[in-house]
Write an enzyme that holds these catalytic residues in place. Structure first.
Site, PDB file in Angstrom:
ATOM      1  N   PHE A  67       0.738  -1.254  -0.018  1.00  0.00           N
ATOM      2  CA  PHE A  67       0.036   0.209  -0.103  1.00  0.00           C
ATOM      3  C   PHE A  67       0.753   1.324   0.086  1.00  0.00           C
ATOM      4  O   PHE A  67       2.095   1.185   0.171  1.00  0.00           O
ATOM      5  CB  PHE A  67      -1.091   0.069   1.263  1.00  0.00           C
ATOM      6  CG  PHE A  67      -2.479  -0.251   0.856  1.00  0.00           C
ATOM      7  CD1 PHE A  67      -2.713  -1.365   0.236  1.00  0.00           C
ATOM      8  CD2 PHE A  67      -3.517   0.483   1.524  1.00  0.00           C
ATOM      9  CE1 PHE A  67      -4.179  -1.646  -0.075  1.00  0.00           C
ATOM     10  CE2 PHE A  67      -4.747   0.374   1.144  1.00  0.00           C
ATOM     11  CZ  PHE A  67      -4.966  -0.618   0.267  1.00  0.00           C
ATOM     12  N   GLN A 188      -8.109  14.242   3.385  1.00  0.00           N
ATOM     13  CA  GLN A 188      -7.295  13.332   2.422  1.00  0.00           C
ATOM     14  C   GLN A 188      -8.104  13.185   1.103  1.00  0.00           C
ATOM     15  O   GLN A 188      -9.486  12.522   1.220  1.00  0.00           O
ATOM     16  CB  GLN A 188      -7.184  11.974   2.991  1.00  0.00           C
ATOM     17  CG  GLN A 188      -6.279  10.985   2.127  1.00  0.00           C
ATOM     18  CD  GLN A 188      -5.705   9.938   2.824  1.00  0.00           C
ATOM     19  OE1 GLN A 188      -6.547   9.099   2.899  1.00  0.00           O
ATOM     20  NE2 GLN A 188      -4.692   9.903   3.401  1.00  0.00           N
ATOM     21  N   HIS A 190      -8.635  10.722  -1.823  1.00  0.00           N
ATOM     22  CA  HIS A 190      -8.167   9.111  -2.584  1.00  0.00           C
ATOM     23  C   HIS A 190      -7.804   9.610  -4.138  1.00  0.00           C
ATOM     24  O   HIS A 190      -8.901  10.153  -4.625  1.00  0.00           O
ATOM     25  CB  HIS A 190      -9.104   8.363  -2.152  1.00  0.00           C
ATOM     26  CG  HIS A 190      -8.665   6.897  -2.337  1.00  0.00           C
ATOM     27  ND1 HIS A 190      -8.208   6.252  -3.631  1.00  0.00           N
ATOM     28  CD2 HIS A 190      -8.446   5.992  -1.438  1.00  0.00           C
ATOM     29  CE1 HIS A 190      -7.733   5.319  -3.427  1.00  0.00           C
ATOM     30  NE2 HIS A 190      -7.719   4.881  -1.916  1.00  0.00           N
ATOM     31  N   LEU A 200     -15.227   4.413  -4.355  1.00  0.00           N
ATOM     32  CA  LEU A 200     -13.683   4.195  -4.223  1.00  0.00           C
ATOM     33  C   LEU A 200     -13.141   2.910  -5.028  1.00  0.00           C
ATOM     34  O   LEU A 200     -13.725   1.784  -5.162  1.00  0.00           O
ATOM     35  CB  LEU A 200     -13.649   3.472  -2.815  1.00  0.00           C
ATOM     36  CG  LEU A 200     -12.069   3.453  -2.538  1.00  0.00           C
ATOM     37  CD1 LEU A 200     -11.100   4.457  -2.750  1.00  0.00           C
ATOM     38  CD2 LEU A 200     -11.943   2.914  -1.039  1.00  0.00           C
ATOM     39  N   GLU A 203      -6.874   1.109  -3.026  1.00  0.00           N
ATOM     40  CA  GLU A 203      -5.611   1.397  -3.136  1.00  0.00           C
ATOM     41  C   GLU A 203      -4.956   0.069  -3.491  1.00  0.00           C
ATOM     42  O   GLU A 203      -3.799  -0.008  -3.929  1.00  0.00           O
ATOM     43  CB  GLU A 203      -4.954   1.999  -2.119  1.00  0.00           C
ATOM     44  CG  GLU A 203      -3.685   2.277  -2.184  1.00  0.00           C
ATOM     45  CD  GLU A 203      -2.866   3.546  -1.126  1.00  0.00           C
ATOM     46  OE1 GLU A 203      -1.818   3.467  -1.005  1.00  0.00           O
ATOM     47  OE2 GLU A 203      -3.823   4.176  -0.520  1.00  0.00           O
ATOM     48  N   ARG A 234      -1.143   9.209  -0.379  1.00  0.00           N
ATOM     49  CA  ARG A 234      -2.286   9.459  -1.175  1.00  0.00           C
ATOM     50  C   ARG A 234      -2.197  10.930  -1.426  1.00  0.00           C
ATOM     51  O   ARG A 234      -2.767  11.534  -2.570  1.00  0.00           O
ATOM     52  CB  ARG A 234      -3.470   9.052  -0.366  1.00  0.00           C
ATOM     53  CG  ARG A 234      -3.535   7.527  -0.071  1.00  0.00           C
ATOM     54  CD  ARG A 234      -4.872   7.379   0.682  1.00  0.00           C
ATOM     55  NE  ARG A 234      -5.109   5.979   0.696  1.00  0.00           N
ATOM     56  CZ  ARG A 234      -5.920   5.382   1.263  1.00  0.00           C
ATOM     57  NH1 ARG A 234      -6.607   6.059   2.332  1.00  0.00           N
ATOM     58  NH2 ARG A 234      -6.151   4.132   1.231  1.00  0.00           N
ATOM     59  N   HIS A 301     -11.880  11.527   0.682  1.00  0.00           N
ATOM     60  CA  HIS A 301     -12.039   9.960   1.160  1.00  0.00           C
ATOM     61  C   HIS A 301     -12.003   9.765   2.715  1.00  0.00           C
ATOM     62  O   HIS A 301     -12.368   8.974   3.230  1.00  0.00           O
ATOM     63  CB  HIS A 301     -10.719   9.159   0.551  1.00  0.00           C
ATOM     64  CG  HIS A 301     -10.645   7.745   1.043  1.00  0.00           C
ATOM     65  ND1 HIS A 301     -11.737   6.963   0.901  1.00  0.00           N
ATOM     66  CD2 HIS A 301      -9.778   7.121   1.749  1.00  0.00           C
ATOM     67  CE1 HIS A 301     -11.454   5.635   1.370  1.00  0.00           C
ATOM     68  NE2 HIS A 301     -10.330   5.771   1.848  1.00  0.00           N
ATOM     69  N   ARG A 343      -3.093  10.673   6.273  1.00  0.00           N
ATOM     70  CA  ARG A 343      -3.062   9.202   6.697  1.00  0.00           C
ATOM     71  C   ARG A 343      -2.744   8.216   5.815  1.00  0.00           C
ATOM     72  O   ARG A 343      -2.941   8.338   4.402  1.00  0.00           O
ATOM     73  CB  ARG A 343      -4.801   8.704   7.026  1.00  0.00           C
ATOM     74  CG  ARG A 343      -4.928   7.253   7.408  1.00  0.00           C
ATOM     75  CD  ARG A 343      -6.208   6.972   7.605  1.00  0.00           C
ATOM     76  NE  ARG A 343      -7.132   6.878   6.530  1.00  0.00           N
ATOM     77  CZ  ARG A 343      -7.135   6.209   5.593  1.00  0.00           C
ATOM     78  NH1 ARG A 343      -6.136   4.898   5.657  1.00  0.00           N
ATOM     79  NH2 ARG A 343      -8.050   6.029   4.636  1.00  0.00           N
TER      80      ARG A 343
END
Length: 555
Positions: A67, A188, A190, A200, A203, A234, A301, A343
């Site tokens: 990730f 954040q 995404h 979504l 990831e 991200r 996100h 994050r």
């Protein structure tokens, strides 16, 4: 769900600690990050023993994928640290824990209740007041300990990946009780929300080898993050995508989005590791991922800001120092402690599990079942009941759906991936206008059972209350850090200048710095937001792990 259990290669939770500190852009509290990453393996094994069906390697170990932002061995190799149940990890976690709870007779669930406010008596949180959506009856829940895990506030934006219930309810309750929220400016985006719907694309798509391309068919992330490429953090990937679109290399008729390519991967990888993606992509974009690229766009996100907590999950109010609020705890996206300015992917499921578990342990140590509770005052709920009655009888000129749409368009256009003074001031003026317009709201449905009109008005109120803090804090923070990127202030401003420091030369202090938490509290009548600050915690839980001083964050 990140955990340094080393199924796929040698890994250590200290590397996970380093990656999370770096990912937070040195705004995360390092004692909380220490606790999060150290306890991660224990939580994964505990969930496995509860029956969570993690994907497996051929050797029978828990499968782990890459990730964004995860490294090992001096930050030079990409870590495979993310434990997964195919691409349905969160869904599986929810069912595993709910099923486990149902084994215990003393666990009661109150489904379809809308919590209105937390209750405070003599400086202590003593429970909450909630409305049963089935018949609009009101219920007062008295509790020695109350835990807020209501999720974040992404739904204040036009395009987001979050559930429709992520309307900042817990954060709004906290400020209505008179407590400031922390770091509300950090939103954040995404990188891979589906174009049009915002749904979504996990990831894990890039973790399995997918990559993003522009209208020239180029893998452009190599320009922006030469080492990590598509698996950079991200905020880095989102900003890189936005830059490509701004410079005219977007795809589609309007050149306003990009493509995520998966069809170069073996079919068995997609079908075994990403089984839900092909179905979801076809439903929302009409694309067959086995043969076509998926149209994507950076989409809201996760919200890093929220209720400040310590590593025990205790909610904090900052006075001369951090003071736990008696009887109140929090975990998940509703809170703010370890993610700082950004994050890392797969740290959110981990975060809610680790700190939720910490809350249970902490309450178990401090309290015993059946302890005496105070008698509640008769007027404890009066303010909430009066305001609810006012909303039920509201007959103004503003329709809730129109005001909600105005708020979301303002947030998306004026407080998005890129920010600068003029745009944020316009956004602040507009969001203050929408906040005041709520006074003229109207309700059209007066029925008692499943009054979704009333519920959406309550959610709109909570979103507006949080939105004025987001914009005010974004305008106030004159630097770029993590997910908060200011075109007019592109540098990160730490308290020390580490760029020229050596073993012989100590770093020089900087007077005006921004390595501190923003604490925001709105005046509920006027909408004016007061901002104060809280220092970042730069200490770990034991001497075994050293704190990590700020350095340039590059991938």
């Amino acid at each position: 769900m990140n955990a340094a259990i080393g199924s796929m290669h040698d890994d250590d939770w200290r590397w996970h600690y380093y990656d999370t500190v770096k990912g937070s852009d040195w705004l995360g509290d390092q004692d909380s990050i220490h606790y999060l990453t150290r306890e991660a393996p224990n939580c994964v094994f505990e969930l496995e023993n509860m029956g969570m069906p993690f994907s497996r390697t051929q050797e029978g170990k828990i499968y782990q994928r890459s990730f964004g932002g995860g490294t090992i061995k001096n930050g030079k190799e990409t870590a495979k640290r993310t434990c997964a149940v195919a691409d349905r990890t969160g869904h599986s976690l929810l069912h595993t824990v709910y099923g486990y709870c149902s084994k215990f007779e003393k666990v009661d669930f109150f489904h379809e209740y809308f919590v209105l406010d937390i209750l405070i008596q003599d400086g202590q949180v003593v429970g909450a007041i909630a409305m049963n959506l089935d018949d609009s009856s009101l219920h007062r829940f008295q509790a020695k300990n109350t835990v807020i895990t209501t999720g974040g506030y992404p739904r204040m934006y036009f395009s987001c990946t979050a559930a429709h219930t992520c309307t900042g309810d817990g954060c709004a309750m906290f400020t209505r009780a008179g407590f400031p929220l922390q770091d509300m400016e950090f939103i954040q985006f995404h990188p891979t929300g589906m174009y049009g719907s915002g749904c979504l694309m996990t990831e894990g798509c890039r973790g399995e080898g997918g990559f993003i391309i522009n209208n020239k068919g180029e893998r452009f992330m190599e320009k922006y993050a030469p080492k990590a490429k598509d698996l950079a953090s991200r905020d880095v990937v989102s900003r890189s995508m936005a830059t490509e679109i701004r410079q005219g290399r977007g795809v589609g008729p309007k050149k306003d989005h990009l493509y995520l390519q998966l069809h170069h991967l073996p079919r068995e990888v997609i079908s075994e590791r990403l089984p839900g993606i092909s179905e979801t992509a076809f439903i929302f974009t009409g694309v067959d991922v086995y043969t076509q690229p998926v149209p994507i766009l950076p989409t809201v996100h996760y919200t890093m800001g929220g209720i400040p907590i310590n590593y025990n999950g205790e909610c904090l109010v900052h006075k001369s120092g951090d003071c736990p609020i008696p009887g109140l705890h929090g975990a998940g996206e509703a809170v703010s402690n370890c993610h700082g300015a950004n994050r890392l992917g797969a740290n959110s499921i981990l975060d809610v599990v680790v700190f939720g578990r910490a809350i249970g342990h902490n309450i178990g140590k401090k309290f015993k079942p059946g302890e005496a509770q105070p008698d509640l005052k008769d007027n404890l709920c009066d303010a909430t009941l009066d305001y609810l009655d006012k909303l039920k009888n509201a007959k103004g000129c503003v329709m809730p759906h129109e005001l909600r749409s105005s708020m979301r368009n303002t947030m998306q256009a004026k407080c998005g991936v890129f920010r600068e003074d003029k745009l944020l001031k316009e956004g602040n003026d507009e969001i203050q206008k929408w906040y005041k317009a709520f006074e003229q709201i109207t309700i059209t449905d007066n029925k008692k059972n499943w009054n979704t009109d009333l519920m959406e008005i309550l959610e709109l109120q909570n979103m507006l209350q949080s939105a004025i803090q987001v914009v005010a804090c974004a305008l106030n923070r004159t630097e770029s850090r993590g997910a908060h990127f200011r075109d007019d202030f592109p540098k990160r401003m730490d308290e020390m200048d580490y760029s020229k420091s050596t073993k012989d030369q100590k770093p020089k202090p900087i007077e005006q710095h921004w390595r501190k938490h923003s604490l925001s509290l709105p005046d509920l009548k006027t909408g004016k937001v007061t901002i104060t600050y809280r220092p970042v915690i730069d200490k770990t839980l034991d001497d075994e792990v050293q704190t990590i001083p700020p350095v340039p964050r590059v991938y």
